[in-house]
Design an enzyme around this catalytic site. Sequence first.
Site, PDB file in Angstrom:
ATOM      1  N   LYS A 124       0.763  -0.555  -0.261  1.00  0.00           N
ATOM      2  CA  LYS A 124       0.079  -0.422  -0.007  1.00  0.00           C
ATOM      3  C   LYS A 124       0.674   1.170  -0.306  1.00  0.00           C
ATOM      4  O   LYS A 124       1.782   1.313  -0.004  1.00  0.00           O
ATOM      5  CB  LYS A 124      -0.403   0.039   1.063  1.00  0.00           C
ATOM      6  CG  LYS A 124      -1.796  -1.524   1.437  1.00  0.00           C
ATOM      7  CD  LYS A 124      -3.135  -1.169   2.251  1.00  0.00           C
ATOM      8  CE  LYS A 124      -4.214  -2.197   2.303  1.00  0.00           C
ATOM      9  NZ  LYS A 124      -4.785  -2.017   3.422  1.00  0.00           N
ATOM     10  N   TYR A 136     -12.398  -1.203  -3.397  1.00  0.00           N
ATOM     11  CA  TYR A 136     -13.338  -1.542  -2.382  1.00  0.00           C
ATOM     12  C   TYR A 136     -14.573  -1.710  -1.843  1.00  0.00           C
ATOM     13  O   TYR A 136     -15.325  -1.635  -1.434  1.00  0.00           O
ATOM     14  CB  TYR A 136     -12.384  -0.501  -1.331  1.00  0.00           C
ATOM     15  CG  TYR A 136     -11.387  -0.907  -0.557  1.00  0.00           C
ATOM     16  CD1 TYR A 136     -10.633  -2.717  -0.382  1.00  0.00           C
ATOM     17  CD2 TYR A 136     -10.200  -0.645  -1.497  1.00  0.00           C
ATOM     18  CE1 TYR A 136      -9.727  -2.774   0.572  1.00  0.00           C
ATOM     19  CE2 TYR A 136      -8.990  -1.153  -0.568  1.00  0.00           C
ATOM     20  CZ  TYR A 136      -8.718  -2.359   0.326  1.00  0.00           C
ATOM     21  OH  TYR A 136      -7.217  -2.156   0.344  1.00  0.00           O
ATOM     22  N   PHE A 168     -15.472   4.259   6.481  1.00  0.00           N
ATOM     23  CA  PHE A 168     -14.099   4.526   6.213  1.00  0.00           C
ATOM     24  C   PHE A 168     -14.077   4.834   5.303  1.00  0.00           C
ATOM     25  O   PHE A 168     -12.774   4.760   4.509  1.00  0.00           O
ATOM     26  CB  PHE A 168     -13.181   3.628   7.340  1.00  0.00           C
ATOM     27  CG  PHE A 168     -13.369   2.169   6.988  1.00  0.00           C
ATOM     28  CD1 PHE A 168     -12.836   1.800   5.970  1.00  0.00           C
ATOM     29  CD2 PHE A 168     -13.426   0.802   7.882  1.00  0.00           C
ATOM     30  CE1 PHE A 168     -12.944  -0.056   5.848  1.00  0.00           C
ATOM     31  CE2 PHE A 168     -14.212  -0.176   7.472  1.00  0.00           C
ATOM     32  CZ  PHE A 168     -13.128  -1.020   6.576  1.00  0.00           C
ATOM     33  N   ARG A 206      -2.840 -13.940   4.322  1.00  0.00           N
ATOM     34  CA  ARG A 206      -3.866 -13.286   5.585  1.00  0.00           C
ATOM     35  C   ARG A 206      -2.551 -13.616   6.986  1.00  0.00           C
ATOM     36  O   ARG A 206      -2.539 -12.051   7.386  1.00  0.00           O
ATOM     37  CB  ARG A 206      -4.905 -13.755   5.533  1.00  0.00           C
ATOM     38  CG  ARG A 206      -5.747 -13.833   4.363  1.00  0.00           C
ATOM     39  CD  ARG A 206      -6.193 -12.071   4.391  1.00  0.00           C
ATOM     40  NE  ARG A 206      -6.816 -11.988   5.274  1.00  0.00           N
ATOM     41  CZ  ARG A 206      -7.418 -10.311   5.056  1.00  0.00           C
ATOM     42  NH1 ARG A 206      -7.487  -9.795   4.511  1.00  0.00           N
ATOM     43  NH2 ARG A 206      -8.149  -9.893   6.106  1.00  0.00           N
ATOM     44  N   ARG A 247       2.165  -6.434   9.064  1.00  0.00           N
ATOM     45  CA  ARG A 247       1.880  -5.367   9.302  1.00  0.00           C
ATOM     46  C   ARG A 247       2.039  -5.620  10.787  1.00  0.00           C
ATOM     47  O   ARG A 247       2.553  -3.795  11.430  1.00  0.00           O
ATOM     48  CB  ARG A 247       0.379  -5.801   9.540  1.00  0.00           C
ATOM     49  CG  ARG A 247      -0.197  -5.630   8.769  1.00  0.00           C
ATOM     50  CD  ARG A 247      -2.129  -5.637   8.679  1.00  0.00           C
ATOM     51  NE  ARG A 247      -3.048  -5.298   6.951  1.00  0.00           N
ATOM     52  CZ  ARG A 247      -3.468  -5.810   6.995  1.00  0.00           C
ATOM     53  NH1 ARG A 247      -4.572  -6.778   8.050  1.00  0.00           N
ATOM     54  NH2 ARG A 247      -4.234  -5.345   5.759  1.00  0.00           N
ATOM     55  N   ASN A 291      -1.573   0.520   6.713  1.00  0.00           N
ATOM     56  CA  ASN A 291      -1.216  -1.085   7.423  1.00  0.00           C
ATOM     57  C   ASN A 291      -0.312  -2.014   6.610  1.00  0.00           C
ATOM     58  O   ASN A 291       0.093  -3.150   6.844  1.00  0.00           O
ATOM     59  CB  ASN A 291      -2.159  -1.745   7.798  1.00  0.00           C
ATOM     60  CG  ASN A 291      -3.687  -2.044   6.683  1.00  0.00           C
ATOM     61  OD1 ASN A 291      -3.472  -2.145   5.467  1.00  0.00           O
ATOM     62  ND2 ASN A 291      -4.807  -2.591   7.182  1.00  0.00           N
ATOM     63  N   HIS A 350      -2.594  -5.011   1.566  1.00  0.00           N
ATOM     64  CA  HIS A 350      -3.438  -6.118   1.277  1.00  0.00           C
ATOM     65  C   HIS A 350      -3.806  -7.667   0.967  1.00  0.00           C
ATOM     66  O   HIS A 350      -2.184  -8.009   0.374  1.00  0.00           O
ATOM     67  CB  HIS A 350      -3.886  -4.955   0.316  1.00  0.00           C
ATOM     68  CG  HIS A 350      -5.566  -6.164  -0.003  1.00  0.00           C
ATOM     69  ND1 HIS A 350      -7.203  -5.825   0.650  1.00  0.00           N
ATOM     70  CD2 HIS A 350      -6.021  -6.509  -1.426  1.00  0.00           C
ATOM     71  CE1 HIS A 350      -7.790  -6.071  -0.145  1.00  0.00           C
ATOM     72  NE2 HIS A 350      -7.080  -7.094  -1.013  1.00  0.00           N
ATOM     73  N   GLU A 403     -10.667  -9.677  -7.235  1.00  0.00           N
ATOM     74  CA  GLU A 403      -9.439  -9.298  -7.509  1.00  0.00           C
ATOM     75  C   GLU A 403      -7.828  -9.365  -8.121  1.00  0.00           C
ATOM     76  O   GLU A 403      -7.839  -8.203  -8.918  1.00  0.00           O
ATOM     77  CB  GLU A 403      -9.069  -8.841  -6.116  1.00  0.00           C
ATOM     78  CG  GLU A 403      -9.580  -8.584  -4.869  1.00  0.00           C
ATOM     79  CD  GLU A 403      -9.614  -8.594  -3.538  1.00  0.00           C
ATOM     80  OE1 GLU A 403     -10.118  -8.240  -2.736  1.00  0.00           O
ATOM     81  OE2 GLU A 403      -8.705  -8.467  -3.150  1.00  0.00           O
TER      82      GLU A 403
END
Length: 137
Positions: free
Chosen positions: A9, A49, A57, A85, A102, A112, A115, A126
């Site tokens: 990110k 998203y 948010f 993950r 993270r 963070n 993704h 995605e």
Amino acid sequence: MERTFAIIKPDAVERNIIGGILVKIESAGFTVVGLKRIRLTKEQAMGFYYVHKDRPFYDELCSYMARGPIVALVLEKDNAIADWRALMGATNPADAIEGTIRKEFGLSLGENSVHGSDSAESAAYEIPYFFNALELV
Ligand code: IDP
Ligand code: MG
């Protein structure tokens, strides 16, 4: 073999830690089968998203994701979706366990650093959002 979608990110790209994150990815046994550095428009971030469109948010998240370049990745491994993950760690870096990306690199709940697809259905949406078949090798 399974494939998942990942993003380094803007907060991480801005800090020049792409390489550090890629080392952790490759060291954990993932093969990087797709990789590109791009900058999303806010509209493109909103499309990515879309599942979060009703969350409070959403606007902040999409502005952040468009504020600078990202690195989009497709990662391949047995059990890639769940294993990525796990390597990312909890959404909030304050809750992420030792050894996760993270925990090591994340700045805040919003910023963070990475993704990851949360399911096979998400990965199927995605991956082609960013890559065509010729770009995955
Ligand atoms: P995930 O990235 O761990 O799957 P999600 O709940 O899907 O977490 O949220 C997507 C992204 O939205 C998070 O990674 C984070 O960047 C951002 N985010 C989640 N919750 C908040 C929040 O309460 N405030 C600001 N940003 C948030
Ligand atoms: Mg998510």
